[in-house]
Design a protein around this motif. Sequence first.
Motif, mmCIF file in Angstrom:
data_model
loop_
_atom_site.group_PDB
_atom_site.id
_atom_site.type_symbol
_atom_site.label_atom_id
_atom_site.label_comp_id
_atom_site.label_asym_id
_atom_site.label_seq_id
_atom_site.Cartn_x
_atom_site.Cartn_y
_atom_site.Cartn_z
ATOM 1 N N THR A 163 0.819 -1.206 0.000
ATOM 2 C CA THR A 163 0.000 0.000 0.000
ATOM 3 C C THR A 163 0.857 1.262 0.000
ATOM 4 O O THR A 163 2.032 1.252 0.353
ATOM 5 N N ASP A 164 0.207 2.328 -0.356
ATOM 6 C CA ASP A 164 0.831 3.651 -0.381
ATOM 7 C C ASP A 164 0.109 4.548 0.627
ATOM 8 O O ASP A 164 -1.027 4.260 1.040
ATOM 9 N N ALA A 165 0.770 5.619 1.033
ATOM 10 C CA ALA A 165 0.174 6.680 1.862
ATOM 11 C C ALA A 165 -0.379 6.157 3.183
ATOM 12 O O ALA A 165 -1.310 6.743 3.731
ATOM 13 N N GLU A 166 0.198 5.091 3.703
ATOM 14 C CA GLU A 166 -0.208 4.615 5.034
ATOM 15 C C GLU A 166 0.114 5.658 6.084
ATOM 16 O O GLU A 166 -0.670 5.889 7.014
ATOM 17 N N GLU A 167 1.263 6.286 5.939
ATOM 18 C CA GLU A 167 1.713 7.250 6.940
ATOM 19 C C GLU A 167 0.842 8.501 6.990
ATOM 20 O O GLU A 167 0.839 9.216 7.991
ATOM 21 N N LEU A 168 0.112 8.760 5.935
ATOM 22 C CA LEU A 168 -0.663 9.993 5.850
ATOM 23 C C LEU A 168 -2.079 9.842 6.367
ATOM 24 O O LEU A 168 -2.712 10.827 6.737
ATOM 25 N N GLY A 169 -2.586 8.616 6.375
ATOM 26 C CA GLY A 169 -3.959 8.403 6.828
ATOM 27 C C GLY A 169 -4.547 7.097 6.356
ATOM 28 O O GLY A 169 -5.759 6.990 6.163
ATOM 29 N N LEU A 170 -3.683 6.100 6.149
ATOM 30 C CA LEU A 170 -4.116 4.766 5.695
ATOM 31 C C LEU A 170 -4.817 4.870 4.331
ATOM 32 O O LEU A 170 -5.719 4.083 4.018
ATOM 33 N N ASN A 171 -4.385 5.833 3.518
ATOM 34 C CA ASN A 171 -5.093 6.133 2.273
ATOM 35 C C ASN A 171 -5.044 4.994 1.270
ATOM 36 O O ASN A 171 -6.027 4.715 0.577
ATOM 37 N N GLY A 172 -3.880 4.336 1.141
ATOM 38 C CA GLY A 172 -3.783 3.239 0.186
ATOM 39 C C GLY A 172 -4.704 2.089 0.543
ATOM 40 O O GLY A 172 -5.351 1.491 -0.334
ATOM 41 N N ALA A 173 -4.772 1.762 1.823
ATOM 42 C CA ALA A 173 -5.679 0.696 2.266
ATOM 43 C C ALA A 173 -7.127 1.096 2.015
ATOM 44 O O ALA A 173 -7.953 0.279 1.585
ATOM 45 N N ASP A 174 -7.449 2.363 2.278
ATOM 46 C CA ASP A 174 -8.798 2.864 2.026
ATOM 47 C C ASP A 174 -9.144 2.752 0.545
ATOM 48 O O ASP A 174 -10.253 2.353 0.168
ATOM 49 N N LEU A 175 -8.193 3.091 -0.304
ATOM 50 C CA LEU A 175 -8.402 3.006 -1.750
ATOM 51 C C LEU A 175 -8.680 1.571 -2.186
ATOM 52 O O LEU A 175 -9.587 1.311 -2.987
#
Length: 760
Positions: A163-175
């Motif tokens: 995943t990407d952008a985990e550090e920013l707000g779990l964004n990759g997982a959300d996507l």
Amino acid sequence: MKSSRTLALILLLLAVYWSYKSLMPSYTNEVEDVSLQSFSTDRALKHVKNLSKEPHAVGFPGHDNVRGYIISELKKLGLETNTQEGYTAGDWGNLSKATNILARIKGSGGKKALLLMSHYDSNPHSSFGASDAASGVATILEGIRSFLVENKTPKNDIIILITDAEELGLNGADLFVNRHPWAKEIGLVLNFEARGSGGPSYMLIETNRGNGKLIKEFTKANPEYPVANSLAYSIYKMLPNDTDLTVFREDGDIEGFNFAFIDDHYDYHTALDTYERLDRNSLAHQGSYLMPLLKHFSEVDLSNLKSLDDYVYFNLPFFKLVSYPFEWIWPMFGIAVIAFLLLLIMGLKRERLSVKDIFKGFLPLLITLVVNGIFGYFAWTVIKWWYPGFNDMLHGFTYNGHTYILIYALLSLAICFWTYHKFRKIGKGSLLVAPIVIWLLLSGIVAAYLKGASFFIVPVFSLLVAFMVIMNQDRPNPFLLLFLTLPGIFIFAPFIKMFPVGLGLKMMVAATVFTTLLFFLVLPFLDQLKNKERLAYLCLSLFIIFSISGHIQSDFNEERPKPSSLLYVYNADSNASIWATYDQKLIDWNAQFVANGERAPEPGELNTIPSKYRTEFTFIAAAPKKEVAEPFIDIMRDTVIGKERILELCIAPKRAINRLDVYTNPIKLNSAKVNNIVLSDYFLKNRKKRLITHYVSDNDYTELELSFPKDSILELTLYESSNDLLENKAFTVPERPKNSIPMPFVLNDAILVTKTIKFD
């Protein structure tokens, strides 16, 4: 007998050592011809090295390089690899464009797929991300390579999701969970993470229901070094801790296991999260989890893992993971209480116990618990007062933090030995009644309010057996008493370190209290020793020696750099600029900018972007005006429909930036979209003043569409920032000295432009 007691004491110390040593494998340099079918820590390390050459947060140059490397390595394994890209804001109002990496191994026909997951972005802006989470990506790459070499078709599909952008707000997982068709096929997730650069990897479950079937299957998979307990699981469920796996549980009702090492927390999210500082044992531990679990869960029915039953579980040397259902909690507690009452009655009838001595036995117990509790409670406050520079270590765990844990554990032991020496005339059997009562009371409380900790009753049974032995023998065998202490040592000794490491040195009280409680469990053996006063002085001497050692290690240097911060803040509304820092204790590097006119901001004088630890500016000073372009704001639509005012605007950077934060005055927003991403009603209701944080990629714009009551006044405050203060040619900020690193968890090394827009 004296030599036997001495030998038993030495074995006791070895048992304490083994309680820590047995938690994880020991890494050794591997030969080049290590079996291709085996997980190789050295091969995984090569991936870590390549993945952590530079900081690679979303929007930073290294991000694309890391993504390209992972895709290349997956293709080398013969896997068809693709990406998923899109904007998300998650549940936290953190907008970013995430690019997930996906690959899939086809199975022979299982109902559900197994997902292996880690994330490849590092934390903005200075972290190299070797542990968090290049170690997780490397574990998966090496584990999949080893699995494919066997050339066996698994029953279940295996999906690899980086995943990407985990550090920013779990964004990759959300996507992935909310927009990818594969998400509905997932039966179980194995997620590899890190919250430090070393120590054992803890297993934590994510489930919306009971953990019963997950624990049973985990036990069947039989990993060699399981480190897990249902106390940590219960606490984890109560705390606002989130990983990518949380999104799978909350949005997809998908169970999974987290595996994360959390020690050496001072490296977390800093420039110290490097290949060189990653604990090789921790990486080997991740591999020791992945391989047996991958082989097991690629074959079992993943559609049948949901359960209504919860299990108590804990790890134990030689026995690995021990578990039993919640239904056993009260029967086990009841058996222990009945056994204690029977032994108590028997002892009183046979005059092996004295009522007077029993009551006296509560005095040393209460003295040690209260005194050690007070020392532990105020430990972190005293440490920060003595060493003010530690206030700038926002992790709450210092470079010499392990020494401090040892210092306070030794102080607690010295107090315990000295206190019980003073009460040595109390009958040995009578002296044990108070510890048994306190442990039964504690076991009853956790059984009622924290069921995951109900394994506290297990060593109480050993304590009861020791109580029976002492009442029936005048000179009990010290080796038998030592044997009966082992369950308590193996279960609770690691807790002395675990809580301050996991929750920071502010939880030193947990270390001192657990040391005291463990002393009570070992008391049947320790009370047989004739030299408790000498042991008290020995522990006190070691306390002094390690205190001196801790003091020597308390300075900052190249090996233990001090976190520091500096920002240039330009207020476009007032056309004024300042230097600002979050440091409680300045260093020469940033003091040169705030020394002239240095002062602390007045309350409410200067709005700052809040951080994880609510850190505010500590010192500010006037700064020379620099040509820093403010953002371009284009109002595309401003109209009233019925009782609502609809506002659309586009905010475009006119310089290279990394982040845009948008705040509002206290106002009710009926709806909000950011770059066509709808912010949830729940977020809008609970957001306070922050509307959105956009972590910018490719210098992209931010488009807002807001709806609010037509009679309301909207005020937007923009915070546009770039992490290039040290590189920007318009500034002459020198490089940070080698004995300092950028302070994590705050906006740092940044040029910040603020601007307010009012819509009457």
